[in-house]
Design a protein around this motif. Structure first.
Motif, PDB file in Angstrom:
ATOM      1  N   UNK A   5       0.816  -1.224   0.000  1.00 15.85           N
ATOM      2  CA  UNK A   5       0.000   0.000   0.000  1.00 15.85           C
ATOM      3  C   UNK A   5       0.843   1.265   0.000  1.00 15.85           C
ATOM      4  N   UNK A   6       2.153   1.093   0.008  1.00 17.94           N
ATOM      5  CA  UNK A   6       3.013   2.263   0.065  1.00 17.94           C
ATOM      6  C   UNK A   6       3.289   2.771  -1.339  1.00 17.94           C
ATOM      7  N   UNK A   7       3.479   4.080  -1.470  1.00 21.80           N
ATOM      8  CA  UNK A   7       3.811   4.616  -2.785  1.00 21.80           C
ATOM      9  C   UNK A   7       5.242   4.216  -3.148  1.00 21.80           C
ATOM     10  N   UNK A   8       5.465   4.048  -4.443  1.00 13.38           N
ATOM     11  CA  UNK A   8       6.726   3.500  -4.924  1.00 13.38           C
ATOM     12  C   UNK A   8       7.916   4.334  -4.443  1.00 13.38           C
ATOM     13  N   UNK A   9       7.806   5.644  -4.605  1.00 15.25           N
ATOM     14  CA  UNK A   9       8.928   6.506  -4.230  1.00 15.25           C
ATOM     15  C   UNK A   9       9.168   6.461  -2.717  1.00 15.25           C
ATOM     16  N   UNK A  10       8.086   6.546  -1.946  1.00 17.81           N
ATOM     17  CA  UNK A  10       8.212   6.497  -0.485  1.00 17.81           C
ATOM     18  C   UNK A  10       8.882   5.200  -0.052  1.00 17.81           C
ATOM     19  N   UNK A  11       8.487   4.137  -0.719  1.00 20.32           N
ATOM     20  CA  UNK A  11       9.000   2.814  -0.410  1.00 20.32           C
ATOM     21  C   UNK A  11      10.513   2.754  -0.615  1.00 20.32           C
ATOM     22  N   UNK A  12      10.953   3.218  -1.782  1.00 16.10           N
ATOM     23  CA  UNK A  12      12.390   3.192  -2.082  1.00 16.10           C
ATOM     24  C   UNK A  12      13.150   4.111  -1.144  1.00 16.10           C
ATOM     25  N   UNK A  13      12.578   5.280  -0.884  1.00 16.11           N
ATOM     26  CA  UNK A  13      13.251   6.234  -0.002  1.00 16.11           C
ATOM     27  C   UNK A  13      13.405   5.632   1.391  1.00 16.11           C
ATOM     28  N   UNK A  14      12.369   4.908   1.838  1.00 15.71           N
ATOM     29  CA  UNK A  14      12.438   4.274   3.159  1.00 15.71           C
ATOM     30  C   UNK A  14      13.556   3.238   3.199  1.00 15.71           C
ATOM     31  N   UNK A  15      13.650   2.431   2.128  1.00 13.27           N
ATOM     32  CA  UNK A  15      14.729   1.435   2.081  1.00 13.27           C
ATOM     33  C   UNK A  15      16.085   2.138   2.128  1.00 13.27           C
ATOM     34  N   UNK A  20      14.743  -5.447   5.536  1.00 16.48           N
ATOM     35  CA  UNK A  20      14.872  -4.510   6.648  1.00 16.48           C
ATOM     36  C   UNK A  20      15.858  -5.041   7.679  1.00 16.48           C
ATOM     37  N   UNK A  21      15.764  -6.349   7.961  1.00 19.76           N
ATOM     38  CA  UNK A  21      16.583  -6.937   9.014  1.00 19.76           C
ATOM     39  C   UNK A  21      18.056  -6.966   8.608  1.00 19.76           C
TER      40      UNK A  21
END
Lengths: 317, 440
Positions: free
Chosen positions: A90-100, B237-238
């Motif tokens: 459910x996360x937006x693609x850009x947000x997802x990559x930025x989080x990673x 993540x881990x």
């Protein structure tokens, strides 16, 4: 940079009633592409997880970059694509990559910038604000690929990176991996598809049942294995050919495909003796060639069909 | 540290963005508004005076008293205040029945553009003695209309009955005084300025809010853990952050979203109820249904109670969300969690049930024991404190015991989480869970 990027020293990992990796030692030099090969259940994923300190070995040590600290401590220098792919749907693609990226220690701003660049590069520029669940499976794989590479790690670890990709996307990913290696960084990937390994790897290690079977630069592995490998094609008298190839004093192993065969000679046997025998038998020989063995045949020879599945009965001593 | 912040921020933002969160956050204030404000709004709109005929078949001054009592009832607030009844009084003597029947024919019937009668009120001497007054009207189904009539007439008739038996006006006034028990809360030998009723409500509301938010946000943490596990994102993540960082980030992120939601709910409820309270205090809303004003007014809340509630909310939240996270980590599907979460939910429910007994006797030895058990103290201590402030030493002891429990439980849950998020397949047995806790 001559010191190895990865040193695995006599590492063992046991699960209840089953040894996944047994006293495994590896060295991955800096630069180039390293293939970790093995049948399903050989311990590839377990080994990779230990490199990343997702799990800890029961015995032995893993050293990365010759440095102190676990894979997680050094995770900013490592990119990882796990075998089991997963994103927040459910996360937006850009947000997802930025989080990673942020999990790799990038600043929020930097992570967003790089994520945007990578999405452009992989042709997903129009999808940045869409939810991950709106993407096709191939697109999601690309997003994950970007997630493993966007922080420009020195070491990229890919677990079965080309599984489940169509030929076009598979080629895109392979090109990216080759690019990474050309820029002087190190790639380690696991696969059970020998074709990929054969085309891409500089060095390989084959493991089976948690133990190392073959190790070294690909060319050297082939050379050590290949002096006695012959490719044959015959046009008639298949039964006669078969009986000659069954002679164990002459032929150690046959990869028989009917009209053609890949043959490994018995120790000390001369290729000429086999040629003579085949000519005498009048099999209509159209090809008799000493060849480099395919990685596929090395793999099958070394691992053996029975090792393709791990023994369930194996119990920790 | 930045990584844990990234986890917290992601959890918070993604949670707050969901439709469920937005709807859930809005619906509670809307419902509070609906339940608390709409009846008031309806009453306020009720500005039409009622046309009434008072058919006076009683002797003496009874009719006068009833008439003046009805004329004193007002409608509306402030500048718009006026008489509630357009009253016509007819003295009838013996002809009550005949007049009544002819008047009834005009009730609810408009004539020549003028609205008809709303009702006919009949009083007779016998009715005064029996306490029975007949009303024939279009609005008999209106609870507030009938309450208003009753409240206006009842004391008048009681006075009349006493007067007929020779009581003087002093005695009548004395007899009219009703009991109003004045409760005052005393704590540690000092008056607190709170009434007993308000501390009961405070304890009651606190216990409900604590229980439901612990269970609601705990289950959200469980869902979030399971989601990461079943999406297989957890492995990436881990490799970059420790399981404990991920666990804490999730718990804090969910807590943040939860506290935001609670704050919006609390703020909105406070605003609505205090707006109503001030309106009631300022105006002369006599028709308000009995008791409304009592339960609407917010009890006075002392600062130390808020601090105690917050401390134990956070401790309880950490403890239960860590437990729920461990449950989420050991399961592989939504269905599995429903069963696996039961022990945790039962633990919470036990504390909740215990609170109901505590509200009656907050200083029983059982209450004291429960206050030192980490699973129950987050629910028990705030309720006890709301009922009557506890000695500082007892609160400090309970905080210490709970904190110790939280540390142990969070540590164990973290170990289970660490192994569980990478284990798929069969749900582990308790023996296996224990092995997970002990693995290094």
């Amino acid at each position: 940079m001559s010191s190895p990027v990865i040193v695995v020293d006599r590492v063992t990992k046991r699960y209840s009633g089953h040894t996944a990796v047994r006293s495994l030692s590896l060295e991955v030099p800096a630069g180039g592409i390293f293939g970790l090969l093995g049948p399903n259940g050989a311990g590839k994923t377990t080994t990779i997880r230990m490199l990343l300190s997702i799990i800890t070995p029961d015995e032995g040590t893993v050293t990365l970059f010759g440095a102190q600290g676990s894979g997680r401590d050094l995770s900013a220098r490592i990119g990882y694509l796990p075998e089991e792919r997963g994103l927040y749907p459910k996360m937006r693609v850009l947000d997802q990559l930025a989080f990673l990226g942020e999990c790799k220690g990038l600043s929020r701003w930097d992570a967003r910038k790089r994520a945007r660049q990578w999405l452009e590069r992989l042709g997903l520029g129009d999808w940045t604000a869409r939810k991950v669940s709106d993407l096709s499976k191939g697109m999601q794989q690309k997003v994950q690929f970007a997630g493993a590479l966007q922080h420009e790690p020195e070491l990229v670890i890919l677990d079965e990176p080309f599984g489940g990709l169509d030929p076009v996307n598979s080629q895109v990913m392979r090109d990216v991996v080759v690019d990474v290696a050309r820029s002087g960084r190190t790639v380690l990937f696991s696969t059970h598809i020998m074709e990929h390994a054969e085309k891409m790897c500089d060095r390989i290690t084959i493991i089976a049942r948690g133990e190392k079977v073959v190790d070294g630069p690909l060319a050297q592995v082939k050379r050590e294995f290949g002096h006695s490998s012959l490719a044959l094609t015959f046009t008639r008298n298949g039964a006669a050919a078969k009986s000659i190839l069954a002679d164990r004093s002459l032929v150690a192993r046959v990869d028989d495909s009917g009209a053609s065969a890949e043959v490994e000679l018995a120790h000390g046997a001369e290729p000429e003796r086999l040629l003579k025998a085949l000519v005498m038998a009048d099999v209509g020989l159209s090809r008799f060639e000493v060849v480099e063995p395919s990685l596929q045949s090395i793999f099958i020879a070394k691992v053996g069909a029975e090792a393709a599945t791990p023994a369930a009965s194996e119990v920790v001593a | 540290m930045n990584k844990i912040l990234a986890v917290i921020r992601r959890e918070f933002i993604e949670r707050v963005r969901t439709r469920a969160f937005i709807i859930g956050t809005l619906i509670v204030p809307l419902m509070t508004f609906g339940f608390a404000y709409l009846p008031q709004l309806l009453l306020k709109r009720d500005t039409r005076p009622r046309s009434l005929v008072l058919l006076d078949g009683a002797s003496g001054s009874t009719g006068d008293s009833v008439e003046s009592a009805l004329r004193r009832v007002t409608l509306g607030t402030g500048a718009t205040v006026r008489s509630r009844y357009n009253l016509v009084r007819l003295r009838t003597g013996a002809e009550v029945d005949r007049l009544r029947d002819s008047l009834i024919q005009r009730v609810g019937v408009d004539s020549l553009g003028a609205p008809g009668l709303d009702g006919v009120l009949v009083i007779t001497d016998r009715g005064v003695e029996d306490g029975k007054v007949s009303y024939y009207g279009t609005n008999v189904a209106s609870f507030s209309d009938m309450r208003s009539l009753e409240r206006a007439i009842s004391p008048v008739l009681r006075g009349e009955r006493l007067e007929r038996r020779g009581a003087d006006s002093d005695m009548i006034a004395a007899a009219a005084v009703e009991l109003d028990l004045q409760t005052n809360k005393v704590s540690k030998g000092r008056l607190t300025g709170e009434s007993g009723e308000s501390s009961f409500w405070l304890a009651y509301i606190t216990s409900f809010v604590m229980y439901f938010s612990l269970i609601m946000y705990g289950i959200q943490v469980m869902g979030a853990v399971l989601e990461e596990k079943s999406n297989r994102i957890v492995e990436v993540l881990i490799s970059s952050i420790t399981p404990f960082q991920l666990l804490m980030g999730k718990v804090i992120g969910v807590a943040g979203a939860g506290l935001l939601q609670l704050a919006i709910w609390g703020g909105a409820s406070f605003y609505v109820t205090s707006a109503i309270a001030s309106r009631n205090a300022g105006g002369l809303e006599q028709v308000a249904v009995d008791g409304t004003r009592q339960s609407m007014s917010l009890p006075a809340v002392s600062v130390d109670l808020v601090v105690v509630v917050l401390i134990f909310f956070l401790l309880g939240f950490l403890l239960y969300s860590a437990l729920y996270a461990a449950v989420g980590a050991m399961c592989s599907s939504q269905q599995e969690t429903q069963q696996a979460a039961q022990p945790v939910t039962i633990l919470l429910a036990l504390g909740f049930i215990a609170m109901f007994t505590l509200i009656n006797d907050p200083s029983s030895s059982m209450a004291k024991i429960l206050s030192f058990i980490p699973f129950f103290s987050p629910l028990v201590i705030p309720v006890r404190y709301a009922l009557s402030p506890l000695p500082m030493a007892e609160v400090a002891g309970a905080v210490a015991a709970t904190l110790l429990g939280v540390i142990v439980i969070v540590w164990m849950a973290g170990r289970i989480y660490r192994v569980g998020i990478l284990s798929y397949g069969k749900k582990p047995s308790f023996r296996e869970l224990w092995a997970w806790v002990r693995t290094t």
